[in-house]
Design a protein around this motif. Structure first.
Motif, PDB file in Angstrom:
ATOM      1  N   HIS A 206       0.829  -1.192   0.000  1.00 57.93           N
ATOM      2  CA  HIS A 206       0.000   0.000   0.000  1.00 57.93           C
ATOM      3  C   HIS A 206       0.874   1.257   0.000  1.00 57.93           C
ATOM      4  N   ASP A 207       0.304   2.337  -0.451  1.00 59.59           N
ATOM      5  CA  ASP A 207       1.037   3.606  -0.511  1.00 59.59           C
ATOM      6  C   ASP A 207       1.022   4.302   0.848  1.00 59.59           C
ATOM      7  N   LEU A 208       2.152   4.900   1.207  1.00 57.16           N
ATOM      8  CA  LEU A 208       2.185   5.736   2.397  1.00 57.16           C
ATOM      9  C   LEU A 208       1.346   6.984   2.148  1.00 57.16           C
ATOM     10  N   PRO A 209       0.577   7.444   3.142  1.00 57.05           N
ATOM     11  CA  PRO A 209      -0.252   8.634   2.919  1.00 57.05           C
ATOM     12  C   PRO A 209       0.571   9.900   2.701  1.00 57.05           C
ATOM     13  N   TRP A 210       1.795   9.919   3.251  1.00 57.09           N
ATOM     14  CA  TRP A 210       2.725  11.014   2.998  1.00 57.09           C
ATOM     15  C   TRP A 210       3.901  10.422   2.224  1.00 57.09           C
ATOM     16  N   PRO A 211       3.969  10.574   0.922  1.00 60.77           N
ATOM     17  CA  PRO A 211       4.972   9.849   0.131  1.00 60.77           C
ATOM     18  C   PRO A 211       6.371  10.455   0.165  1.00 60.77           C
TER      19      PRO A 211
ATOM     20  N   GLN B 252      12.372  -5.927  10.970  1.00 61.86           N
ATOM     21  CA  GLN B 252      12.387  -4.547  11.421  1.00 61.86           C
ATOM     22  C   GLN B 252      12.369  -3.613  10.217  1.00 61.86           C
ATOM     23  N   LEU B 253      11.546  -2.586  10.336  1.00 59.81           N
ATOM     24  CA  LEU B 253      11.443  -1.571   9.296  1.00 59.81           C
ATOM     25  C   LEU B 253      11.911  -0.233   9.859  1.00 59.81           C
ATOM     26  N   ASN B 254      12.735   0.448   9.101  1.00 63.92           N
ATOM     27  CA  ASN B 254      13.145   1.812   9.433  1.00 63.92           C
ATOM     28  C   ASN B 254      12.527   2.733   8.383  1.00 63.92           C
ATOM     29  N   ILE B 255      11.404   3.362   8.757  1.00 60.14           N
ATOM     30  CA  ILE B 255      10.610   4.124   7.801  1.00 60.14           C
ATOM     31  C   ILE B 255      10.992   5.598   7.910  1.00 60.14           C
ATOM     32  N   GLU B 256      11.563   6.130   6.846  1.00 61.53           N
ATOM     33  CA  GLU B 256      11.971   7.529   6.833  1.00 61.53           C
ATOM     34  C   GLU B 256      10.774   8.427   7.137  1.00 61.53           C
ATOM     35  N   VAL B 257      11.014   9.488   7.918  1.00 63.08           N
ATOM     36  CA  VAL B 257       9.916  10.369   8.303  1.00 63.08           C
ATOM     37  C   VAL B 257       9.526  11.289   7.154  1.00 63.08           C
ATOM     38  N   HIS B 258       8.295  11.721   7.204  1.00 61.47           N
ATOM     39  CA  HIS B 258       7.798  12.731   6.258  1.00 61.47           C
ATOM     40  C   HIS B 258       8.140  14.129   6.748  1.00 61.47           C
ATOM     41  N   SER B 259       8.157  14.299   8.070  1.00 61.99           N
ATOM     42  CA  SER B 259       8.380  15.613   8.662  1.00 61.99           C
ATOM     43  C   SER B 259       9.113  15.449   9.983  1.00 61.99           C
ATOM     44  N   THR B 260       9.876  16.454  10.360  1.00 61.49           N
ATOM     45  CA  THR B 260      10.520  16.454  11.684  1.00 61.49           C
ATOM     46  C   THR B 260       9.771  17.356  12.651  1.00 61.49           C
ATOM     47  N   ASP B 261       8.598  17.812  12.263  1.00 63.09           N
ATOM     48  CA  ASP B 261       7.765  18.646  13.124  1.00 63.09           C
ATOM     49  C   ASP B 261       7.245  17.810  14.293  1.00 63.09           C
ATOM     50  N   ALA B 262       7.338  18.354  15.498  1.00 69.87           N
ATOM     51  CA  ALA B 262       6.956  17.600  16.691  1.00 69.87           C
ATOM     52  C   ALA B 262       5.495  17.176  16.656  1.00 69.87           C
TER      53      ALA B 262
ATOM     54  N   TRP C 156       2.087  -0.892   8.972  1.00 69.67           N
ATOM     55  CA  TRP C 156       2.598   0.442   9.274  1.00 69.67           C
ATOM     56  C   TRP C 156       1.830   1.512   8.506  1.00 69.67           C
ATOM     57  N   VAL C 157       1.476   1.236   7.265  1.00 69.01           N
ATOM     58  CA  VAL C 157       0.698   2.199   6.494  1.00 69.01           C
ATOM     59  C   VAL C 157      -0.590   2.555   7.219  1.00 69.01           C
ATOM     60  N   GLU C 158      -1.217   1.555   7.877  1.00 62.70           N
ATOM     61  CA  GLU C 158      -2.439   1.839   8.622  1.00 62.70           C
ATOM     62  C   GLU C 158      -2.181   2.782   9.784  1.00 62.70           C
ATOM     63  N   VAL C 159      -0.996   2.678  10.402  1.00 57.51           N
ATOM     64  CA  VAL C 159      -0.634   3.619  11.466  1.00 57.51           C
ATOM     65  C   VAL C 159      -0.630   5.033  10.912  1.00 57.51           C
ATOM     66  N   GLU C 160       0.009   5.223   9.768  1.00 57.36           N
ATOM     67  CA  GLU C 160       0.091   6.566   9.201  1.00 57.36           C
ATOM     68  C   GLU C 160      -1.266   7.047   8.686  1.00 57.36           C
ATOM     69  N   ARG C 161      -2.085   6.134   8.180  1.00 59.53           N
ATOM     70  CA  ARG C 161      -3.425   6.534   7.743  1.00 59.53           C
ATOM     71  C   ARG C 161      -4.235   7.054   8.929  1.00 59.53           C
ATOM     72  N   LEU C 162      -4.087   6.407  10.070  1.00 60.86           N
ATOM     73  CA  LEU C 162      -4.786   6.886  11.264  1.00 60.86           C
ATOM     74  C   LEU C 162      -4.233   8.246  11.679  1.00 60.86           C
ATOM     75  N   ALA C 163      -2.914   8.407  11.646  1.00 62.61           N
ATOM     76  CA  ALA C 163      -2.314   9.692  12.011  1.00 62.61           C
ATOM     77  C   ALA C 163      -2.793  10.811  11.091  1.00 62.61           C
TER      78      ALA C 163
END
Length: 330
Positions: free
Chosen positions: A6-11, A153-163, A287-294
């Motif tokens: 699935h696609d990450l919501p923030w690509p 283990q997955l190391n997923i690069e962040v979309h943003s460093t905003d807190a 993990w994509v579902e985690v980001e979709r919820l966020a």
């Protein structure tokens, strides 16, 4: 038909480039040489065997891969200094023979691991072809033995460093943790191991409290107040070290094991590589579902409110209800 990624919501990452994912896959039943060759066949490059415990696949079209026996005392050959302290000196031939014997013996208990460089999420199906090749070659995963607390283990690069963005993703993970555990059927051996200890309940409830808002430093301090270990299902220490190395250096954490990187270190999933129906898409889609919820602020707030309103003894049933919904999402 292979499961679709699935696609990450923030690509994109903070620089606007496609986000990358580092993958670490633990297994048994296949040699380091066979693992390295499967990588070379898919990604190109050259195989270099540094020792019976470590090999590298260099100059691939995605960077350098490493395959290794995941035990520092072997990779660093620290056992040789212990032997010397006992007055045992080995010549080159004896050391090579001992290395081969230890590699064979340890390989029955110590995981063989692929450590992939960060690759674009769009390239994950290629890495899954390596997984399929090794599955056909007899690789063994988490469920084959109680001794195999193997993980992926997955190391997923962040979309943003905003807190605020990081906090939303952390909250989403805390809310979906039990559902991911149930839907992923996380193996008993891994749940009993020290590597993926659940977050403390106090930390979860404080983090989900809608009154908790934090800037970057406050968020890191809040995390460190409850989590001075990397052994969490979502290890935030590498990301926080990337954002504020001094804060992490001052904390009582396993400094030699924390490697700064701009990524979420997702440690929860099993490695079910011996199951032909399993693929890397399954944990990644979780993990994509985690980001979709966020990304869905209304649903995130509603689930947080429901979690905080439930008495502690009812949280298990709440998690089971949401786990059934989650199975239908990916």
């Amino acid at each position: 038909m292979p499961e679709r990624f699935h696609d990450l919501p923030w690509p994109d990452n903070p620089e606007g480039s496609p986000r990358k994912v580092g993958v670490e896959i633990e297994m048994a039943g296949v040699s380091l040489e066979r693992m390295a060759e499967a990588i070379r066949a898919e990604f190109g490059g050259q195989v270099h065997c540094d020792s019976p415990f470590v090999a590298r696949v260099c100059d691939t079209d995605q960077g350098d891969f490493q395959v290794e026996l995941d035990a520092r005392v072997l990779k660093d050959r620290a056992y040789r200094s212990h032997l010397r302290r006992l007055g045992i000196e080995l010549d080159d031939t004896d050391e090579a023979a001992l290395d081969r014997w230890l590699a064979d013996a340890a390989g029955r208990l110590v995981p063989h691991e692929i450590v992939a460089p960060p690759i674009p999420a769009s390239a994950l199906p290629r890495l899954d072809r390596v997984r399929a090749t090794l599955q056909e070659a007899g690789a063994l995963g988490t469920e084959r033995s109680l001794l195999y607390a193997f993980g992926l283990q997955l190391n997923i690069e962040v979309h943003s460093t905003d807190a605020a963005w990081i906090l939303d993703v952390l909250r989403a993970f805390l809310l979906l943790y039990e559902m991911l555990t149930n839907a992923g059927e996380i193996d008993l051996a891994r749940r009993l191991s020290p590597y993926i200890r659940a977050f403390p309940g106090t930390f979860v409830r404080e983090t989900l409290n809608p009154d908790f808002q934090a800037d970057r430093g406050e968020l890191i301090d809040h995390y460190l107040a409850h989590n001075t270990t990397r052994n969490r299902p979502l290890d935030m220490l590498p990301l926080f070290a990337e954002l504020d190395q001094e804060r992490i250096d001052a904390a009582p954490v396993e400094h030699e094991l924390v490697k700064a990187r701009p990524a979420f270190h997702y440690r929860l999933p099993n490695c079910e590589i011996d199951d032909p129906k399993w693929s890397l898409a399954h944990p990644f889609n979780g993990w994509v579902e985690v980001e979709r919820l966020a990304a869905d602020r209304e649903r995130l707030q509603r689930m947080s409110r429901e979690y905080l309103e439930r008495p502690t003894q009812a949280l298990g049933r709440w998690a089971d209800d949401w786990a059934r919904k989650l199975r239908g999402w990916f």
